[in-house]
Design a protein around this motif. Structure first.
Motif, PDB file in Angstrom:
ATOM      1  N   LEU A   1       0.848  -1.188   0.000  1.00  0.00           N
ATOM      2  CA  LEU A   1       0.000   0.000   0.000  1.00  0.00           C
ATOM      3  C   LEU A   1       0.888   1.244   0.000  1.00  0.00           C
ATOM      4  CD1 LEU A   1      -2.890   1.156   0.207  1.00  0.00           C
ATOM      5  CD2 LEU A   1      -2.615   1.090   2.695  1.00  0.00           C
ATOM      6  N   ALA A   2       0.816   2.013  -1.061  1.00  0.00           N
ATOM      7  CA  ALA A   2       1.648   3.208  -1.210  1.00  0.00           C
ATOM      8  C   ALA A   2       0.918   4.463  -0.741  1.00  0.00           C
ATOM      9  CB  ALA A   2       2.078   3.377  -2.666  1.00  0.00           C
ATOM     10  N   ARG A   3      -0.422   4.452  -0.911  1.00  0.00           N
ATOM     11  CA  ARG A   3      -1.172   5.649  -0.560  1.00  0.00           C
ATOM     12  C   ARG A   3      -2.649   5.328  -0.454  1.00  0.00           C
ATOM     13  NH1 ARG A   3      -0.099  11.352  -3.518  1.00  0.00           N
ATOM     14  NH2 ARG A   3      -1.684  12.562  -2.471  1.00  0.00           N
ATOM     15  N   GLU A   4      -3.316   6.014   0.453  1.00  0.00           N
ATOM     16  CA  GLU A   4      -4.771   5.933   0.590  1.00  0.00           C
ATOM     17  C   GLU A   4      -5.320   7.340   0.652  1.00  0.00           C
ATOM     18  OE1 GLU A   4      -6.353   1.896   2.764  1.00  0.00           O
ATOM     19  OE2 GLU A   4      -6.080   3.663   3.995  1.00  0.00           O
ATOM     20  N   GLU A   5      -6.379   7.557  -0.092  1.00  0.00           N
ATOM     21  CA  GLU A   5      -7.061   8.852  -0.083  1.00  0.00           C
ATOM     22  C   GLU A   5      -8.542   8.614   0.150  1.00  0.00           C
ATOM     23  OE1 GLU A   5      -5.701  11.923  -0.374  1.00  0.00           O
ATOM     24  OE2 GLU A   5      -3.679  11.095  -0.587  1.00  0.00           O
ATOM     25  N   THR A   6      -9.153   9.449   0.951  1.00  0.00           N
ATOM     26  CA  THR A   6     -10.573   9.325   1.262  1.00  0.00           C
ATOM     27  C   THR A   6     -11.351  10.457   0.604  1.00  0.00           C
ATOM     28  OG1 THR A   6     -10.020   8.314   3.387  1.00  0.00           O
ATOM     29  CG2 THR A   6     -12.262   9.154   3.143  1.00  0.00           C
ATOM     30  N   TYR A   7     -12.450  10.083  -0.036  1.00  0.00           N
ATOM     31  CA  TYR A   7     -13.353  11.037  -0.687  1.00  0.00           C
ATOM     32  C   TYR A   7     -14.757  10.704  -0.214  1.00  0.00           C
ATOM     33  CZ  TYR A   7      -9.275  11.426  -3.674  1.00  0.00           C
ATOM     34  OH  TYR A   7      -7.989  11.583  -4.135  1.00  0.00           O
ATOM     35  N   GLY A   8     -15.230  11.383   0.818  1.00  0.00           N
ATOM     36  CA  GLY A   8     -16.545  11.083   1.375  1.00  0.00           C
ATOM     37  C   GLY A   8     -16.573   9.667   1.916  1.00  0.00           C
ATOM     38  N   SER A   9     -17.451   8.811   1.380  1.00  0.00           N
ATOM     39  CA  SER A   9     -17.563   7.427   1.852  1.00  0.00           C
ATOM     40  C   SER A   9     -16.714   6.459   1.031  1.00  0.00           C
ATOM     41  CB  SER A   9     -19.030   6.982   1.821  1.00  0.00           C
ATOM     42  OG  SER A   9     -19.500   7.024   0.488  1.00  0.00           O
ATOM     43  N   THR A  10     -15.846   7.008   0.176  1.00  0.00           N
ATOM     44  CA  THR A  10     -15.009   6.192  -0.709  1.00  0.00           C
ATOM     45  C   THR A  10     -13.537   6.346  -0.350  1.00  0.00           C
ATOM     46  OG1 THR A  10     -16.569   6.405  -2.537  1.00  0.00           O
ATOM     47  CG2 THR A  10     -14.301   5.875  -3.124  1.00  0.00           C
ATOM     48  N   ILE A  11     -12.812   5.233  -0.382  1.00  0.00           N
ATOM     49  CA  ILE A  11     -11.357   5.256  -0.209  1.00  0.00           C
ATOM     50  C   ILE A  11     -10.729   4.720  -1.486  1.00  0.00           C
ATOM     51  CG2 ILE A  11      -9.378   4.281   1.042  1.00  0.00           C
ATOM     52  CD1 ILE A  11     -11.083   4.151   3.529  1.00  0.00           C
ATOM     53  N   ILE A  12      -9.665   5.360  -1.910  1.00  0.00           N
ATOM     54  CA  ILE A  12      -8.850   4.877  -3.015  1.00  0.00           C
ATOM     55  C   ILE A  12      -7.551   4.378  -2.396  1.00  0.00           C
ATOM     56  CG2 ILE A  12      -7.615   5.465  -5.140  1.00  0.00           C
ATOM     57  CD1 ILE A  12     -10.670   5.704  -5.399  1.00  0.00           C
ATOM     58  N   SER A  13      -7.266   3.081  -2.567  1.00  0.00           N
ATOM     59  CA  SER A  13      -6.037   2.462  -2.069  1.00  0.00           C
ATOM     60  C   SER A  13      -5.165   2.135  -3.272  1.00  0.00           C
ATOM     61  CB  SER A  13      -6.339   1.187  -1.275  1.00  0.00           C
ATOM     62  OG  SER A  13      -7.089   1.493  -0.123  1.00  0.00           O
ATOM     63  N   ILE A  14      -3.919   2.620  -3.227  1.00  0.00           N
ATOM     64  CA  ILE A  14      -3.000   2.429  -4.346  1.00  0.00           C
ATOM     65  C   ILE A  14      -1.804   1.615  -3.874  1.00  0.00           C
ATOM     66  CG2 ILE A  14      -1.501   3.593  -6.012  1.00  0.00           C
ATOM     67  CD1 ILE A  14      -3.547   5.948  -5.845  1.00  0.00           C
ATOM     68  N   TYR A  15      -1.533   0.540  -4.634  1.00  0.00           N
ATOM     69  CA  TYR A  15      -0.425  -0.387  -4.309  1.00  0.00           C
ATOM     70  C   TYR A  15       0.622  -0.343  -5.399  1.00  0.00           C
ATOM     71  CZ  TYR A  15      -3.740  -2.460  -1.002  1.00  0.00           C
ATOM     72  OH  TYR A  15      -4.629  -2.672   0.026  1.00  0.00           O
ATOM     73  N   LYS A  16       1.898  -0.395  -4.961  1.00  0.00           N
ATOM     74  CA  LYS A  16       3.010  -0.447  -5.897  1.00  0.00           C
ATOM     75  C   LYS A  16       3.957  -1.561  -5.447  1.00  0.00           C
ATOM     76  CE  LYS A  16       2.780   4.343  -7.357  1.00  0.00           C
ATOM     77  NZ  LYS A  16       3.507   5.599  -7.518  1.00  0.00           N
ATOM     78  N   ASN A  17       4.779  -2.015  -6.353  1.00  0.00           N
ATOM     79  CA  ASN A  17       5.698  -3.120  -6.095  1.00  0.00           C
ATOM     80  C   ASN A  17       6.939  -2.635  -5.346  1.00  0.00           C
ATOM     81  OD1 ASN A  17       6.826  -5.644  -6.151  1.00  0.00           O
ATOM     82  ND2 ASN A  17       7.239  -5.653  -8.340  1.00  0.00           N
ATOM     83  N   GLY A  18       7.291  -3.380  -4.291  1.00  0.00           N
ATOM     84  CA  GLY A  18       8.560  -3.200  -3.594  1.00  0.00           C
ATOM     85  C   GLY A  18       8.824  -1.833  -3.009  1.00  0.00           C
ATOM     86  N   ILE A  19       7.846  -1.240  -2.397  1.00  0.00           N
ATOM     87  CA  ILE A  19       8.042   0.084  -1.784  1.00  0.00           C
ATOM     88  C   ILE A  19       8.771  -0.066  -0.464  1.00  0.00           C
ATOM     89  CG2 ILE A  19       6.861   2.057  -0.762  1.00  0.00           C
ATOM     90  CD1 ILE A  19       4.769   1.771  -2.898  1.00  0.00           C
TER      91      ILE A  19
END
Length: 184
Positions: A166-184
């Motif tokens: 998991l590289a980053r998570e952002e919350t927009y109201g009731s939604t979360i965007i979770s972004i994954y990258k290799n080997g962080i």
């Protein structure tokens, strides 16, 4: 809804009528691409639960060379086809009207490396996030792949899918965007 940037910037996209899908808003879409990179040099995008195709089409507009779209709902699939045609991406896309689990089983049989994986299942169907692990465990994601999961604030996704962290998570109201990258 529209294409935010790239070669099809400003192109309006048709939304799916009814309440069977939740299209990613332009604001959230723009934010996702500000995080993962504004433009791409080739690569293959897999848009599971594609709906009207906004995320996959955006990736193509920004430079991905191919898009694979999976959508089970008939009305959404028809809208997806219309948006692909309107954007003139018929030659660089594969569209499948099927369940995501079945589609992933089919992808496991192909010699393919996914560079951009978008997963936005119905919020109540958390078991679909296990498909990320299936794709990672079977070597279907390239080393440079980026995984983008859109989910409810009530859902806690793992910190890792294999070597993808998991590289980053952002919350927009009731939604979360979770972004994954290799080997962080």
């Amino acid at each position: 809804m529209r294409v935010v940037a790239g070669e099809r910037k400003g192109m309006p996209l048709k939304a799916v009528t009814g309440s069977t899908t939740r299209p990613t808003t332009d604001k959230v879409k723009e934010s996702i691409f500000n995080i993962i990179g504004p433009f791409f040099d080739g690569g293959i995008a897999l848009d599971l639960f594609a709906g009207s195709g906004g995320l996959g089409i955006e990736t193509l507009s920004r430079g991905a060379e191919k898009g694979i779209f999976i959508e089970k709902d008939g009305r959404a699939f028809q809208t997806l086809q219309e948006n692909i045609k309107k954007c003139r991406y018929e030659d660089c896309t594969e569209l499948f009207r099927t369940d995501a689990t079945r589609a992933v089983k089919g992808l496991l049989k192909r010699d393919i490396q996914i560079d951009y994986l978008f997963l936005d299942p119905p919020y109540k169907k958390t078991e679909y996030y296990d498909l990320v692990e299936v794709l990672v465990a079977n070597g279907k994601l390239s080393e440079r792949a980026i995984i983008v999961c859109e989910h409810s604030t009530e859902v806690n996704l793992p910190k890792e899918y294999g070597s993808f962290t998991l590289a980053r998570e952002e919350t927009y109201g009731s939604t979360i965007i979770s972004i994954y990258k290799n080997g962080i």
